[in-house]
Scaffold this motif. Structure first.
Motif, PDB file in Angstrom:
ATOM      1  N   MET A   1       0.827  -1.207   0.000  1.00  0.00           N
ATOM      2  CA  MET A   1       0.000   0.000   0.000  1.00  0.00           C
ATOM      3  C   MET A   1       0.864   1.260   0.000  1.00  0.00           C
ATOM      4  O   MET A   1       0.482   2.273  -0.587  1.00  0.00           O
TER       5      MET A   1
ATOM      6  N   SER B   1       0.451   3.939  -2.935  1.00  0.00           N
ATOM      7  CA  SER B   1      -0.065   5.275  -2.589  1.00  0.00           C
ATOM      8  C   SER B   1       0.977   6.387  -2.665  1.00  0.00           C
ATOM      9  O   SER B   1       0.610   7.565  -2.779  1.00  0.00           O
TER      10      SER B   1
ATOM     11  N   TYR C   1      -5.278   7.996  -4.729  1.00  0.00           N
ATOM     12  CA  TYR C   1      -5.433   8.091  -3.277  1.00  0.00           C
ATOM     13  C   TYR C   1      -5.653   9.537  -2.850  1.00  0.00           C
ATOM     14  O   TYR C   1      -5.161  10.478  -3.489  1.00  0.00           O
TER      15      TYR C   1
ATOM     16  N   GLN D   1      -4.600   9.649   2.571  1.00  0.00           N
ATOM     17  CA  GLN D   1      -4.095   8.303   2.341  1.00  0.00           C
ATOM     18  C   GLN D   1      -2.644   8.309   1.900  1.00  0.00           C
ATOM     19  O   GLN D   1      -1.867   7.412   2.265  1.00  0.00           O
TER      20      GLN D   1
ATOM     21  N   GLY E   1       0.443   6.501   3.637  1.00  0.00           N
ATOM     22  CA  GLY E   1       1.363   5.650   2.894  1.00  0.00           C
ATOM     23  C   GLY E   1       2.807   5.825   3.319  1.00  0.00           C
ATOM     24  O   GLY E   1       3.591   4.865   3.318  1.00  0.00           O
TER      25      GLY E   1
ATOM     26  N   ALA F   1      -1.598  -1.378   6.899  1.00  0.00           N
ATOM     27  CA  ALA F   1      -2.468  -1.327   5.723  1.00  0.00           C
ATOM     28  C   ALA F   1      -3.933  -1.123   6.079  1.00  0.00           C
ATOM     29  O   ALA F   1      -4.774  -0.978   5.191  1.00  0.00           O
TER      30      ALA F   1
ATOM     31  N   PHE G   1      -6.121   1.835   4.588  1.00  0.00           N
ATOM     32  CA  PHE G   1      -6.476   1.640   3.184  1.00  0.00           C
ATOM     33  C   PHE G   1      -7.575   0.585   3.051  1.00  0.00           C
ATOM     34  O   PHE G   1      -8.485   0.721   2.230  1.00  0.00           O
TER      35      PHE G   1
ATOM     36  N   ASP H   1     -11.370   0.968   1.431  1.00  0.00           N
ATOM     37  CA  ASP H   1     -11.693   0.268   0.184  1.00  0.00           C
ATOM     38  C   ASP H   1     -11.382  -1.230   0.319  1.00  0.00           C
ATOM     39  O   ASP H   1     -10.469  -1.751  -0.327  1.00  0.00           O
TER      40      ASP H   1
ATOM     41  N   VAL I   1      -8.568  -3.599  -1.787  1.00  0.00           N
ATOM     42  CA  VAL I   1      -7.302  -3.682  -1.040  1.00  0.00           C
ATOM     43  C   VAL I   1      -7.042  -5.087  -0.500  1.00  0.00           C
ATOM     44  O   VAL I   1      -5.958  -5.653  -0.705  1.00  0.00           O
TER      45      VAL I   1
ATOM     46  N   LYS J   1      -7.876   0.172  -8.425  1.00  0.00           N
ATOM     47  CA  LYS J   1      -8.433   1.424  -7.898  1.00  0.00           C
ATOM     48  C   LYS J   1      -8.616   2.455  -9.013  1.00  0.00           C
ATOM     49  O   LYS J   1      -7.876   2.469  -9.988  1.00  0.00           O
TER      50      LYS J   1
END
Length: 476
Positions: A348, A352, A360, A364, A368, A383, A386, A390, A394, A457
């Motif tokens: 992630m 991100s 993102y 977010q 990251g 993580a 995130f 979602d 994720v 995403k």
């Protein structure tokens, strides 16, 4: 303005504890409420609630996966949930807590209050199993980590056989810490069930499990046996008030150790030893496709709920394999578990902050940056922010990469001698076997998950991002 007091606590006292606290604080601010959160983490209680805070509060919210002392909240509205619920839905929990029922602690008798004030009797009657387990684990893990890292340092100073005075001393300290993890597990599982009287029989059961080579399963079963033995004895034994002082210092310790100890030795100990030996033999006999399959399964488990119950089960499996090793040996199972657990936050972070920044929000992307550090430290919870935002995209993405990493680690035959530490133990000589391939397995899994989640995403709406940035500037 409504006033809320809260407590957050997770099994390790690290990531979930503080993420839940932050989520509740943000939610309260959005609702226009005042909140104070006490975090019961690995270094103890922080931002502790005072008696004045509690008296002024409209409600109490406890978000914990371990047992929390609720005796100070008698007469207050109280809602108790798992720590993950606070991370995922803070606003709803706060609203629910305002309509919660009033907590009324019950005690067997007036003379037993001192012994029971740290535990709710009702929770000790065959319910709250997961909470008792997590309480025991939260006290066990520091012993495992300290013992494992001291052993790794012994390798660094004296080679794989820990030769030399300093290395020998470090190895001795590591062995002692690792040996104490079983009494700690058994003792604090029993403590969670039965409060302070559970510590003695629980720790004795843990020592029995260690001496009889019953391992993790033995100390866990011994802890539950000891805790519920105390619960039953409390219900059966009634003393005149003048003799009630004998209960906590003589009668409960003596009879709980006697009963639970004899049951362990003569009834459940043998089957648990056989189960532990069978598990060890199976692990040692894994080769080829079987070992890769195990790595895939454990890797996926480490990511699918981000250090939740499934991830914890995989981690315990790794620790169990580590505790049966001889001097200088490494565990391929623990290696697969640790490296797979590093994948979700690193993936992630990669997505991100580097390859998919446009997908993102500003918040977010800031998360990251922290996820890099958490990932390299083997804290899978990095993580979670995130995944909460979602989960459909994720969780499958990080699970695929973590499974691949676990499988590759087993395929390459990489092994590790410590149960924690993440990337930072890679630099300790002798701690990791097959280091280059181990790092390669990690890099492949992170790349797979990072690319997969980025592809799945959708880019963030620029207008929404501008509004978020404006709102963050106002808050700042």
């Amino acid at each position: 303005m409504k006033k809320i007091v809260a407590i957050t606590s997770c099994s390790t006292g690290i990531a979930h504890t503080y993420m839940a606290a932050e989520a509740l604080e943000v939610a309260a601010k959005e609702l226009g409420y005042e909140i104070k959160v006490e975090t019961q983490g690995s270094i103890g209680a922080e931002n502790a609630l005072t008696q004045e805070d509690i008296e002024q509060a409209d409600t109490v919210l406890i978000a914990a996966s371990t047992t929390v002392d609720k005796s100070r909240f008698k007469g207050k509205r109280l809602l108790e949930v798992d720590v993950n619920e606070a991370i995922q839905d803070g606003e709803n929990l706060i609203e629910r807590s305002l309509g919660a029922s009033v907590y009324q602690k019950e005690s067997d008798s007036e003379e037993n209050k001192d012994d029971e004030k740290d535990s709710e009797e009702g929770k000790g009657t065959f319910s709250g199993i997961y909470s008792h387990l997590m309480t025991g684990v939260s006290y066990m893990i520091p012993f495992v980590v300290a013992g494992g890292l001291l052993t790794a340092l012994a390798f660094a100073f004296g080679g794989i056989d820990a030769e030399g005075e300093i290395a020998s001393s470090l190895s001795q300290l590591g062995d002692i810490a690792m040996a104490l993890m079983w009494p700690a597990l058994g003792g604090y599982v029993a403590f969670s069930i039965a409060s302070r009287p559970g510590l003695v029989p629980g720790m004795v059961a843990g020592m029995l499990a260690s001496s009889m080579d019953a391992g993790f399963l033995g100390s866990l079963a011994g802890g539950f046996l000891a805790g519920y033995t105390i619960v039953i004895l409390r219900k059966l034994i009634r003393l005149p008030k003048n003799f009630s002082g004998l209960l906590p210092i003589l009668i409960l310790p003596l009879f709980s150790v006697l009963i639970s100890g004899l049951i362990f030795i003569y009834v459940i100990g043998g089957p648990l030893i056989a189960l532990n030996d069978g598990l060890t033999s199976w692990l040692n006999g894994l080769t080829g496709i079987n070992s890769v399959l195990l790595g895939l399964i454990l890797g996926g488990m480490m990511a699918i709920d981000l250090a939740g119950p499934i991830g914890k089960a995989a981690y315990f499996f790794g620790v169990a394999s580590l505790t049966n090793l001889s001097q200088g040996e490494v565990s391929t199972v623990m290696a697969a578990v640790m490296v797979a657990g590093m994948v979700p936050p690193l993936a992630m972070a990669l997505s991100s902050t580097i390859i998919g920044k446009e997908r993102y929000t500003l918040e977010q992307r800031e998360a990251g940056k922290s996820a890099w550090v958490l990932g390299f430290s083997f804290i899978s919870e990095g993580a979670i922010p995130f995944a909460v935002a979602d989960p459909i995209r994720v969780l499958p993405s990080v699970t695929v990469g973590a499974a691949v990493t676990g499988g590759l680690s087993m395929l390459f035959g990489s092994g590790i001698a410590v149960p924690h530490g993440g990337f930072f133990v890679f630099f300790i000589p002798g701690a990791v076997e097959g280091l280059l391939f181990y790092v390669l397995a990690l890099a492949i899994g992170v790349a797979i998950s990072g690319i997969l989640v980025t592809v799945l995403k959708k880019p963030i709406n620029k207008k929404s991002e501008a509004e978020e940035k404006k709102q963050m500037n106002k808050v700042g």
